[in-house]
Write a protein that holds these residues in place. Structure first.
Motif, PDB file in Angstrom:
ATOM      1  N   LEU A 142      -3.800  40.465 -81.295  1.00  0.00           N
ATOM      2  CA  LEU A 142      -3.923  39.844 -82.621  1.00  0.00           C
ATOM      3  C   LEU A 142      -5.323  39.287 -82.848  1.00  0.00           C
ATOM      4  CD1 LEU A 142      -0.496  38.019 -83.086  1.00  0.00           C
ATOM      5  CD2 LEU A 142      -1.352  40.025 -84.290  1.00  0.00           C
ATOM      6  N   GLU A 143      -5.931  38.701 -81.814  1.00  0.00           N
ATOM      7  CA  GLU A 143      -7.307  38.207 -81.938  1.00  0.00           C
ATOM      8  C   GLU A 143      -8.290  39.353 -82.206  1.00  0.00           C
ATOM      9  OE1 GLU A 143      -8.446  35.994 -78.522  1.00  0.00           O
ATOM     10  OE2 GLU A 143      -7.134  34.301 -78.992  1.00  0.00           O
ATOM     11  N   ILE A 144      -8.100  40.456 -81.481  1.00  0.00           N
ATOM     12  CA  ILE A 144      -8.987  41.615 -81.664  1.00  0.00           C
ATOM     13  C   ILE A 144      -8.862  42.146 -83.089  1.00  0.00           C
ATOM     14  CG2 ILE A 144      -9.406  44.004 -80.970  1.00  0.00           C
ATOM     15  CD1 ILE A 144      -8.581  43.151 -78.112  1.00  0.00           C
ATOM     16  N   ILE A 145      -7.648  42.262 -83.591  1.00  0.00           N
ATOM     17  CA  ILE A 145      -7.424  42.752 -84.956  1.00  0.00           C
ATOM     18  C   ILE A 145      -8.017  41.783 -85.971  1.00  0.00           C
ATOM     19  CG2 ILE A 145      -5.642  43.202 -86.690  1.00  0.00           C
ATOM     20  CD1 ILE A 145      -3.943  44.355 -84.375  1.00  0.00           C
ATOM     21  N   LYS A 146      -7.847  40.488 -85.741  1.00  0.00           N
ATOM     22  CA  LYS A 146      -8.368  39.478 -86.664  1.00  0.00           C
ATOM     23  C   LYS A 146      -9.897  39.510 -86.707  1.00  0.00           C
ATOM     24  CE  LYS A 146      -8.325  34.486 -87.361  1.00  0.00           C
ATOM     25  NZ  LYS A 146      -7.860  33.214 -86.810  1.00  0.00           N
ATOM     26  N   GLU A 147     -10.533  39.679 -85.550  1.00  0.00           N
ATOM     27  CA  GLU A 147     -11.992  39.658 -85.473  1.00  0.00           C
ATOM     28  C   GLU A 147     -12.636  40.970 -85.924  1.00  0.00           C
ATOM     29  OE1 GLU A 147     -12.789  38.746 -81.406  1.00  0.00           O
ATOM     30  OE2 GLU A 147     -11.988  36.700 -81.552  1.00  0.00           O
ATOM     31  N   GLU A 148     -12.010  42.113 -85.600  1.00  0.00           N
ATOM     32  CA  GLU A 148     -12.692  43.394 -85.784  1.00  0.00           C
ATOM     33  C   GLU A 148     -11.991  44.366 -86.725  1.00  0.00           C
ATOM     34  OE1 GLU A 148     -13.729  45.087 -81.993  1.00  0.00           O
ATOM     35  OE2 GLU A 148     -13.824  43.085 -81.123  1.00  0.00           O
ATOM     36  N   GLY A 149     -10.801  44.047 -87.159  1.00  0.00           N
ATOM     37  CA  GLY A 149     -10.104  44.919 -88.090  1.00  0.00           C
ATOM     38  C   GLY A 149      -8.874  45.572 -87.477  1.00  0.00           C
ATOM     39  N   LEU A 150      -8.099  46.200 -88.330  1.00  0.00           N
ATOM     40  CA  LEU A 150      -6.812  46.768 -87.939  1.00  0.00           C
ATOM     41  C   LEU A 150      -6.927  47.912 -86.935  1.00  0.00           C
ATOM     42  CD1 LEU A 150      -3.784  46.546 -88.468  1.00  0.00           C
ATOM     43  CD2 LEU A 150      -4.060  48.174 -90.325  1.00  0.00           C
ATOM     44  N   LEU A 151      -7.980  48.708 -87.035  1.00  0.00           N
ATOM     45  CA  LEU A 151      -8.126  49.865 -86.151  1.00  0.00           C
ATOM     46  C   LEU A 151      -8.882  49.552 -84.856  1.00  0.00           C
ATOM     47  CD1 LEU A 151      -8.839  52.675 -88.753  1.00  0.00           C
ATOM     48  CD2 LEU A 151      -6.696  52.127 -87.608  1.00  0.00           C
ATOM     49  N   ALA A 152      -9.289  48.316 -84.666  1.00  0.00           N
ATOM     50  CA  ALA A 152     -10.069  47.944 -83.479  1.00  0.00           C
ATOM     51  C   ALA A 152      -9.365  48.258 -82.153  1.00  0.00           C
ATOM     52  CB  ALA A 152     -10.451  46.472 -83.541  1.00  0.00           C
ATOM     53  N   PRO A 153      -8.047  48.060 -82.031  1.00  0.00           N
ATOM     54  CA  PRO A 153      -7.406  48.403 -80.747  1.00  0.00           C
ATOM     55  C   PRO A 153      -7.475  49.890 -80.406  1.00  0.00           C
ATOM     56  CG  PRO A 153      -6.003  46.914 -81.977  1.00  0.00           C
ATOM     57  CD  PRO A 153      -7.114  47.332 -82.897  1.00  0.00           C
ATOM     58  N   TYR A 154      -7.760  50.728 -81.399  1.00  0.00           N
ATOM     59  CA  TYR A 154      -7.845  52.174 -81.169  1.00  0.00           C
ATOM     60  C   TYR A 154      -9.279  52.685 -81.140  1.00  0.00           C
ATOM     61  CZ  TYR A 154      -2.843  52.650 -81.491  1.00  0.00           C
ATOM     62  OH  TYR A 154      -1.508  52.558 -81.243  1.00  0.00           O
ATOM     63  N   ARG A 155     -10.250  51.788 -81.084  1.00  0.00           N
ATOM     64  CA  ARG A 155     -11.651  52.211 -81.013  1.00  0.00           C
ATOM     65  C   ARG A 155     -11.869  52.922 -79.672  1.00  0.00           C
ATOM     66  NH1 ARG A 155     -14.679  47.607 -82.475  1.00  0.00           N
ATOM     67  NH2 ARG A 155     -14.193  48.274 -84.576  1.00  0.00           N
TER      68      ARG A 155
END
Length: 92
Positions: free
Chosen positions: A36-49
């Protein structure tokens, strides 16, 4: 397809693990909170970068393994009946 599906489903977990290892500022929390922190900081697709290069590599390596196994199996059997034991030896 199984490898691609599994990697797609679990790729965010790998992203969270890597971020915890690399980012010294990030505290060890639950996986859900880290994502959730990663999504909040970098956007919805950040976990799939970085997903596409990993999937491309996975598909290429699986193709090579499959083609090599079938080629070696064809050479090993040469018109004989294929058995599970022979397949295991070739696979090994």
């Amino acid at each position: 397809m199984g490898s691609v599906t599994a990697m797609t489903v679990f790729f965010p977990l790998d992203t969270a693990r890597l971020r915890l290892q690399v980012d010294e500022k990030r505290k060890s929390k639950t996986t859900h909170m880290v994502l959730l922190e990663i999504i909040k900081e970098e956007g919805l697709l950040a976990p799939y970068r970085g997903w596409f290069p990993v999937i491309s590599s996975l598909c290429c390596s699986n193709f090579v393994y499959f083609y090599t196994f079938n080629s070696l199996k064809a050479l090993w059997v040469k018109g004989q009946h294929s058995t599970t034991g022979k397949d295991l030896v070739v696979g090994f």
